[in-house]
Write an enzyme that holds these catalytic residues in place. Structure first.
Site, PDB file in Angstrom:
ATOM      1  N   LYS A  67      27.157 -41.658 -32.283  1.00  0.00           N
ATOM      2  CA  LYS A  67      27.730 -41.079 -31.061  1.00  0.00           C
ATOM      3  C   LYS A  67      29.101 -41.655 -30.691  1.00  0.00           C
ATOM      4  O   LYS A  67      29.949 -40.938 -30.167  1.00  0.00           O
ATOM      5  CB  LYS A  67      26.753 -41.254 -29.903  1.00  0.00           C
ATOM      6  CG  LYS A  67      25.530 -40.381 -30.064  1.00  0.00           C
ATOM      7  CD  LYS A  67      24.545 -40.553 -28.952  1.00  0.00           C
ATOM      8  CE  LYS A  67      23.325 -39.685 -29.227  1.00  0.00           C
ATOM      9  NZ  LYS A  67      22.260 -39.870 -28.267  1.00  0.00           N
ATOM     10  N   ASP A 103      23.527 -36.667 -22.604  1.00  0.00           N
ATOM     11  CA  ASP A 103      22.342 -37.542 -22.524  1.00  0.00           C
ATOM     12  C   ASP A 103      22.066 -37.989 -21.087  1.00  0.00           C
ATOM     13  O   ASP A 103      20.920 -37.997 -20.634  1.00  0.00           O
ATOM     14  CB  ASP A 103      22.538 -38.810 -23.372  1.00  0.00           C
ATOM     15  CG  ASP A 103      22.356 -38.533 -24.853  1.00  0.00           C
ATOM     16  OD1 ASP A 103      21.740 -37.510 -25.201  1.00  0.00           O
ATOM     17  OD2 ASP A 103      22.836 -39.355 -25.663  1.00  0.00           O
TER      18      ASP A 103
HETATM   19  P1  NDP Z   1      22.046 -46.580 -31.421  1.00  0.00           P
HETATM   20  O1  NDP Z   1      21.780 -46.805 -32.870  1.00  0.00           O
HETATM   21  O2  NDP Z   1      23.405 -46.257 -30.965  1.00  0.00           O
HETATM   22  O3  NDP Z   1      21.587 -47.889 -30.596  1.00  0.00           O
HETATM   23  C1  NDP Z   1      20.326 -48.435 -30.760  1.00  0.00           C
HETATM   24  C2  NDP Z   1      20.187 -49.703 -29.918  1.00  0.00           C
HETATM   25  O4  NDP Z   1      18.829 -50.158 -30.078  1.00  0.00           O
HETATM   26  C3  NDP Z   1      21.087 -50.856 -30.387  1.00  0.00           C
HETATM   27  O5  NDP Z   1      21.511 -51.557 -29.252  1.00  0.00           O
HETATM   28  C4  NDP Z   1      20.119 -51.710 -31.238  1.00  0.00           C
HETATM   29  O6  NDP Z   1      20.449 -53.052 -31.292  1.00  0.00           O
HETATM   30  C5  NDP Z   1      18.862 -51.547 -30.415  1.00  0.00           C
HETATM   31  N1  NDP Z   1      17.655 -51.887 -31.170  1.00  0.00           N
HETATM   32  C6  NDP Z   1      17.155 -51.287 -32.276  1.00  0.00           C
HETATM   33  N2  NDP Z   1      16.014 -51.865 -32.653  1.00  0.00           N
HETATM   34  C7  NDP Z   1      15.777 -52.852 -31.759  1.00  0.00           C
HETATM   35  C8  NDP Z   1      14.749 -53.819 -31.605  1.00  0.00           C
HETATM   36  N3  NDP Z   1      13.729 -53.895 -32.446  1.00  0.00           N
HETATM   37  N4  NDP Z   1      14.827 -54.698 -30.568  1.00  0.00           N
HETATM   38  C9  NDP Z   1      15.860 -54.639 -29.695  1.00  0.00           C
HETATM   39  N5  NDP Z   1      16.882 -53.752 -29.780  1.00  0.00           N
HETATM   40  C10 NDP Z   1      16.830 -52.877 -30.814  1.00  0.00           C
HETATM   41  O7  NDP Z   1      20.990 -45.460 -30.977  1.00  0.00           O
HETATM   42  P2  NDP Z   1      21.086 -44.514 -29.690  1.00  0.00           P
HETATM   43  O8  NDP Z   1      21.542 -45.358 -28.552  1.00  0.00           O
HETATM   44  O9  NDP Z   1      21.824 -43.286 -29.996  1.00  0.00           O
HETATM   45  O10 NDP Z   1      19.540 -44.086 -29.487  1.00  0.00           O
HETATM   46  C11 NDP Z   1      18.593 -45.018 -28.998  1.00  0.00           C
HETATM   47  C12 NDP Z   1      17.248 -44.335 -28.804  1.00  0.00           C
HETATM   48  O11 NDP Z   1      17.310 -43.373 -27.762  1.00  0.00           O
HETATM   49  C13 NDP Z   1      16.733 -43.599 -30.042  1.00  0.00           C
HETATM   50  O12 NDP Z   1      15.351 -43.852 -30.166  1.00  0.00           O
HETATM   51  C14 NDP Z   1      16.974 -42.149 -29.721  1.00  0.00           C
HETATM   52  O13 NDP Z   1      16.043 -41.284 -30.350  1.00  0.00           O
HETATM   53  C15 NDP Z   1      16.739 -42.155 -28.207  1.00  0.00           C
HETATM   54  N6  NDP Z   1      17.429 -41.049 -27.555  1.00  0.00           N
HETATM   55  C16 NDP Z   1      16.681 -40.076 -26.964  1.00  0.00           C
HETATM   56  C17 NDP Z   1      17.284 -39.032 -26.333  1.00  0.00           C
HETATM   57  C18 NDP Z   1      16.450 -37.999 -25.679  1.00  0.00           C
HETATM   58  O14 NDP Z   1      16.988 -36.933 -25.382  1.00  0.00           O
HETATM   59  N7  NDP Z   1      15.184 -38.264 -25.405  1.00  0.00           N
HETATM   60  C19 NDP Z   1      18.751 -38.882 -26.292  1.00  0.00           C
HETATM   61  C20 NDP Z   1      19.447 -39.986 -26.895  1.00  0.00           C
HETATM   62  C21 NDP Z   1      18.785 -41.000 -27.533  1.00  0.00           C
HETATM   63  P3  NDP Z   1      21.202 -53.708 -32.588  1.00  0.00           P
HETATM   64  O15 NDP Z   1      22.639 -53.317 -32.451  1.00  0.00           O
HETATM   65  O16 NDP Z   1      20.932 -55.149 -32.429  1.00  0.00           O
HETATM   66  O17 NDP Z   1      20.545 -53.109 -33.817  1.00  0.00           O
END
Ligand code: NDP
Length: 268
Positions: A67, A103
């Site tokens: 994104k 979002d």
């Molecule tokens: P990104 O990849 O941009 O960000 C993911 C974030 O999650 C990062 O900060 C990452 O940290 C963190 N993370 C991942 N695994 C872990 C863990 N085990 N413990 C702690 N932190 C963790 O993804 P998005 O922000 O785009 O999406 C995030 C979630 O939101 C997804 O599951 C997506 O499906 C959901 N979503 C749902 C929507 C809806 O319409 N319902 C719309 C948008 C998103 P690090 O950098 O350390 O890996």
């Protein structure tokens, strides 16, 4: 009339319900459309997007982890995409690539069905694109405070800089004085679990998982319920953000209520 082409790009992408939702919206609005899934490539994301539009694509949704790159690629962006620093909706107009972020509005519209944000203490878990997208719309709903808790401290301090009004903490240092916890991590797709300090659930905050599963609760929702919290998954947000994208591309706001009931049938 010519069939309009849409798609969603991300990685992983196989789980996406967006094609079903947009097909359903298209039927509702009497718009003939195709909506594909494109597996985003870490190195070729930008050329994949440009290729989609060069070949007549009308609108593209972008999902994790692209994104922020989607916003950087666009030539013009709406204020809410700029404020978020991330985009999930792209389209081409007069040869200019536009970006928006639906979002935040999607979350706020669905959350309002269960929880009144005004005056409440909110935690957002995670510091990725989705977390960025929801902060400003949440601020507009006038909570008492917003705390971002993330394991990646570099991303955390970048968030702090981008949104001076919020507090950022390391995930393991999250306290317990909160009314609402929003899970905006992608832990559901990863092998490593979300290590949420259980103290944060002691006061039984309402828990909302941006992640979703169709016919069962997500791991975060199950975890929160085990601690006696009321919890919801993000299916409603998914439908709301999709409806807003559909509106941007087609000028018609589809009905969201009907599809919520129909989703399980459509996906079986
Ligand atoms: P990104 O990849 O941009 O960000 C993911 C974030 O999650 C990062 O900060 C990452 O940290 C963190 N993370 C991942 N695994 C872990 C863990 N085990 N413990 C702690 N932190 C963790 O993804 P998005 O922000 O785009 O999406 C995030 C979630 O939101 C997804 O599951 C997506 O499906 C959901 N979503 C749902 C929507 C809806 O319409 N319902 C719309 C948008 C998103 P690090 O950098 O350390 O890996």
């Amino acid at each position: 009339m010519m069939m309009l082409r849409f798609a969603v790009i991300g990685n992983p992408i196989k789980h996406s319900l967006s094609p079903k939702i947009h097909q359903y919206f298209g039927q509702y609005a009497g718009i003939e459309l195709s909506y594909d899934m494109i597996e985003g490539d870490e190195t070729a994301f930008e050329s994949q997007v440009l290729q989609f539009f060069t070949h007549g694509g009308r609108g593209l949704n972008v999902t994790l982890p692209f994104k922020q790159r989607a916003l950087a690629l666009a030539q013009k962006a709406t204020p809410r995409a700029q404020l978020a620093g991330a985009a999930n909706t792209l389209w081409m107009k007069d040869n200019v690539l536009w970006a928006d972020n639906t979002d935040g509005v999607g979350l706020v519209r669905d959350l309002a069905r269960f929880f009144k944000v005004q005056g409440q203490r909110i935690v957002i878990l995670g510091a990725g694109g989705a977390a960025r997208g929801i902060i400003h719309p949440l601020i507009e709903a006038r909570p008492a405070s917003i705390t971002v808790a993330a394991r990646n401290l570099e991303k955390c301090s970048a968030m702090q800089q981008a949104f001076p009004g919020i507090v950022c903490v390391a995930l393991e240092q999250l306290g317990c004085d909160y009314d609402l916890i929003l899970n905006a991590t992608s832990a559901q797709f990863k092998k490593d679990p979300l290590l949420l300090p259980t103290d944060s659930l002691i006061q039984k905050p309402f828990c909302y998982d941006l992640s979703y599963k169709l016919n069962e609760p997500t791991a975060f929702v199950r975890f929160a319920r085990e601690f006696g919290c009321e919890a919801k998954g993000g299916l409603g947000m998914l439908v709301e953000q999709a409806a807003e994208s559909f509106y941007i591309w087609n000028g018609v706001m589809p009905s969201r209520e009907q599809i919520m009931g129909a989703l399980s049938r459509l996906s079986s």
